[in-house]
Enzyme design. Sequence first.
Site, PDB file in Angstrom:
ATOM      1  N   GLU A 234       0.887  -1.182   0.000  1.00 49.25           N
ATOM      2  CA  GLU A 234       0.000   0.000   0.000  1.00 49.25           C
ATOM      3  C   GLU A 234       0.912   1.215   0.000  1.00 49.25           C
ATOM      4  O   GLU A 234       1.476   1.558   1.040  1.00 49.25           O
ATOM      5  CB  GLU A 234      -0.871   0.013   1.271  1.00 49.25           C
ATOM      6  CG  GLU A 234      -1.811  -1.164   1.415  1.00 49.25           C
ATOM      7  CD  GLU A 234      -3.016  -1.087   0.512  1.00 49.25           C
ATOM      8  OE1 GLU A 234      -3.128  -0.118  -0.269  1.00 49.25           O
ATOM      9  OE2 GLU A 234      -3.848  -2.001   0.576  1.00 49.25           O
ATOM     10  N   CYS A 268      -2.339   8.972   2.609  1.00 54.41           N
ATOM     11  CA  CYS A 268      -2.104   8.452   1.256  1.00 54.41           C
ATOM     12  C   CYS A 268      -3.304   8.757   0.367  1.00 54.41           C
ATOM     13  O   CYS A 268      -3.157   9.052  -0.810  1.00 54.41           O
ATOM     14  CB  CYS A 268      -1.837   6.959   1.317  1.00 54.41           C
ATOM     15  SG  CYS A 268      -3.123   6.052   2.187  1.00 54.41           S
TER      16      CYS A 268
HETATM   17  P1  NAP Z   1       8.323   5.069   4.706  1.00 52.23           P
HETATM   18  O1  NAP Z   1       9.520   5.884   4.938  1.00 52.23           O
HETATM   19  O2  NAP Z   1       8.296   4.142   3.559  1.00 52.23           O
HETATM   20  O3  NAP Z   1       8.075   4.261   6.087  1.00 52.23           O
HETATM   21  C1  NAP Z   1       7.053   3.308   6.201  1.00 52.23           C
HETATM   22  C2  NAP Z   1       7.595   2.109   6.959  1.00 52.23           C
HETATM   23  O4  NAP Z   1       8.557   1.450   6.141  1.00 52.23           O
HETATM   24  C3  NAP Z   1       8.322   2.469   8.244  1.00 52.23           C
HETATM   25  O5  NAP Z   1       8.096   1.447   9.181  1.00 52.23           O
HETATM   26  C4  NAP Z   1       9.780   2.500   7.822  1.00 52.23           C
HETATM   27  O6  NAP Z   1      10.657   2.294   8.889  1.00 52.23           O
HETATM   28  C5  NAP Z   1       9.807   1.353   6.845  1.00 52.23           C
HETATM   29  N1  NAP Z   1      10.838   1.417   5.832  1.00 52.23           N
HETATM   30  C6  NAP Z   1      11.362   2.509   5.233  1.00 52.23           C
HETATM   31  N2  NAP Z   1      12.265   2.147   4.307  1.00 52.23           N
HETATM   32  C7  NAP Z   1      12.322   0.803   4.322  1.00 52.23           C
HETATM   33  C8  NAP Z   1      13.080  -0.160   3.600  1.00 52.23           C
HETATM   34  N3  NAP Z   1      13.953   0.184   2.656  1.00 52.23           N
HETATM   35  N4  NAP Z   1      12.895  -1.466   3.890  1.00 52.23           N
HETATM   36  C9  NAP Z   1      12.016  -1.835   4.834  1.00 52.23           C
HETATM   37  N5  NAP Z   1      11.276  -0.984   5.549  1.00 52.23           N
HETATM   38  C10 NAP Z   1      11.415   0.339   5.292  1.00 52.23           C
HETATM   39  O7  NAP Z   1       7.011   5.901   4.567  1.00 52.23           O
HETATM   40  P2  NAP Z   1       6.660   7.300   5.223  1.00 52.23           P
HETATM   41  O8  NAP Z   1       7.289   8.323   4.366  1.00 52.23           O
HETATM   42  O9  NAP Z   1       6.943   7.319   6.667  1.00 52.23           O
HETATM   43  O10 NAP Z   1       5.085   7.249   5.037  1.00 52.23           O
HETATM   44  C11 NAP Z   1       4.445   7.994   4.102  1.00 52.23           C
HETATM   45  C12 NAP Z   1       4.193   7.215   2.828  1.00 52.23           C
HETATM   46  O11 NAP Z   1       3.310   6.125   3.087  1.00 52.23           O
HETATM   47  C13 NAP Z   1       3.489   8.069   1.813  1.00 52.23           C
HETATM   48  O12 NAP Z   1       4.003   7.834   0.536  1.00 52.23           O
HETATM   49  C14 NAP Z   1       2.055   7.599   1.894  1.00 52.23           C
HETATM   50  O13 NAP Z   1       1.275   7.861   0.781  1.00 52.23           O
HETATM   51  C15 NAP Z   1       2.236   6.143   2.148  1.00 52.23           C
HETATM   52  N6  NAP Z   1       1.023   5.559   2.714  1.00 52.23           N
HETATM   53  C16 NAP Z   1       0.275   4.706   1.965  1.00 52.23           C
HETATM   54  C17 NAP Z   1      -0.911   4.177   2.462  1.00 52.23           C
HETATM   55  C18 NAP Z   1      -1.755   3.237   1.656  1.00 52.23           C
HETATM   56  O14 NAP Z   1      -2.628   2.609   2.232  1.00 52.23           O
HETATM   57  N7  NAP Z   1      -1.548   3.107   0.358  1.00 52.23           N
HETATM   58  C19 NAP Z   1      -1.325   4.540   3.735  1.00 52.23           C
HETATM   59  C20 NAP Z   1      -0.538   5.416   4.480  1.00 52.23           C
HETATM   60  C21 NAP Z   1       0.639   5.915   3.957  1.00 52.23           C
HETATM   61  P3  NAP Z   1      11.466   3.517   9.579  1.00 52.23           P
HETATM   62  O15 NAP Z   1      10.431   4.417  10.166  1.00 52.23           O
HETATM   63  O16 NAP Z   1      12.314   2.851  10.577  1.00 52.23           O
HETATM   64  O17 NAP Z   1      12.232   4.170   8.461  1.00 52.23           O
END
Ligand code: NAP
Length: 460
Positions: A234, A268
Site C-alpha cells: 500500500e 495516502c
Molecule cells: P516510509 O519511509 O516508507 O516508512 C514506512 C515504513 O517502512 C516504516 O516502518 C519505515 O521504517 C519502513 N521502511 C522505510 N524504508 C524501508 C526499507 N527500505 N525497507 C524496509 N522498511 C522500510 O514511509 P513514510 O514516508 O513514513 O510514510 C508515508 C508514505 O506512506 C506516503 O508515501 C504515503 O502515501 C504512504 N502511505 C500509503 C498508504 C496506503 O494505504 N496506500 C497509507 C498510508 C501511507 P522507519 O520508520 O524505521 O524508516
Amino acid sequence: MAPMPIATQNPATAEVLQTFEPHTPEQVQAAIATAHATFQQWRLTSFAHRGELLRRAADLLDEDNETIARVMTLEMGKTLKSARAEAAKCAKGMRWYAEHAESLLADEPVDPTSVGASRAFARYAPLGIVLAVMPWNFPLWQVVRFAAPALMAGNVGLLKHASNVPQCALYLEDLFRRAGFPDGCFTTLLIGAREVEGVLRDPRVRAATLTGSEPAGQSVGAICGDEIKKTVLELGGADPFLVLPSADVERAAQVAVTARCQNNGQSCIAAKRFIVHTDVYDAFAEAFVRHMSALVVGDPMDEATDVGPLATEGGLRDVAAMVDDARGKGASVLCGGRALEGPGWFYQPTVVADLTTDMAMFAEEVFGPVAGLYRVADLDEAITLANGTTFGLGSNAWTNDPDEIDRCIRDLDAGVVTINGMTVSYPELPFGGTKRSGYGRELSAHGIREFCQIKAVWVG
Ligand code: NAP
C-alpha cells in the site's frame, strides 16, 4: 542515509521525549521462534474463540481511547480529535472482522459430480507469520486493518512500525496481550528499516504487508520476490478530485478542504490534485481558498486546532521544497505557502495554481496540507489529467450527471472511486491501489483472503 533513531519526538515542539533501544538480533530471533510456535496452536483455534479475543481488544481500546489518542498526537502530531476518531475506528474494524471472518473464509463448495468427487471445495487456510511494515501516519489504523483480519484468519503477526511511533507500536502489542491473545500472536519488533531484510528472509516468515513509500515498497517487494513470498503493498498516492459543472460547488469546496488537510495533509488517500471544469473553476477556487485560509493551525492537543504539525522535520522540508519549486517556476500561490515561524514542523494550508509539468508538484505526492489546482476544459481532459501520474490509489469526482458518474467509475484508473464525497476506508469495502500505488487489497473479504493460501480439496 543514517537509520532513524527509534524515539518519541513531539512534532509540535521538536523535543525528543523518549528514546528506545532497538531489539537485538537475538531478541528478534526469539520473537520469530515464539510466533512460529504460537502459530502451530493458533491456527487450530475456532473463529468463535478468535472473535471473542478480538472483541475484548476492541472493548479495551475503547476504554483506552483518550490515553492512546494522546500518545498518537504526541508522537506524530495528528489532532487529538482525529486521534480519538482513529482509535474508535480501529475498535469498530476489529468488531467487524470478529463478526464476519468466519463467513468470509467459509469453505467454497463446487458441484462434486462435475469433478468426480463425493465432496469438493476451496478452503482458506492461514499462512503463518506475516510481517507488517507500517507507517506513522495512522499509527493505529494502518496496523489494525492488517492485524484484525490476519489474526481472525489464524495467522500471527510481527509488526515493524515506523521508528517515530514506538509507543503506539508497544501499545498495540500490549493491547492484544491484555485481550488474551497468546504470546507470539502479535509481536512488536523495535527494529530499524535495515533489519527488515533479515526478518523477511527467515523461512518461518511467510508473507509481508507494507504500507509506506515507494522505495520501501520496492525494497520489501524485491526481497519477497527473491524469496517467493506473498506481499501486499500500500504505497503513495496523488489522488485527483474532479469538480464538474453539475456539482454542488460550495459543498465540494468544503469537502475538498477536509480531503486535503485530514491528518495534517499526511494521508495516502488525501485528495492532492483538484481538477476543476473551467465553468465552475472561479467559484470553486474562491470557496476552496476561503475555507483553506480559515483553518486553524496550531497545537494538535488543542480542541480548536484543525491542522497540526507535520510528523517529521524531513517531511516539512520536502513539502516546503515542492511549493518553493513550483513558485520559482511561475506557479501562483493562492494562500499559505510558508512554514510557520517558531518550534515544531508546521506548514500553512496552501493552494497552488498554474502548475506545469516541469514542477515536482504536478505529478508527485505532496505529503502535507498543500493542494494543486488545475483548470480543465471538459471531462476528457479532466480524466486524462487525473490518470496522468504514476499513482492510482484513490480518486474523487463531483458531478450530478449520471453519464459523467458512469464515465468516472469506468475510466478513473484507481483502486478507489468516490463520487460526491472524499475517499475513506471502510471495513466493508476493499482498499488498495493500482500502478505504483501498490497491489493487493486490505479490508473486506479481499483483505482477509490476501494472507490465506487457497487449498483445493477433493474427496473421493
Ligand atoms: P516510509 O519511509 O516508507 O516508512 C514506512 C515504513 O517502512 C516504516 O516502518 C519505515 O521504517 C519502513 N521502511 C522505510 N524504508 C524501508 C526499507 N527500505 N525497507 C524496509 N522498511 C522500510 O514511509 P513514510 O514516508 O513514513 O510514510 C508515508 C508514505 O506512506 C506516503 O508515501 C504515503 O502515501 C504512504 N502511505 C500509503 C498508504 C496506503 O494505504 N496506500 C497509507 C498510508 C501511507 P522507519 O520508520 O524505521 O524508516
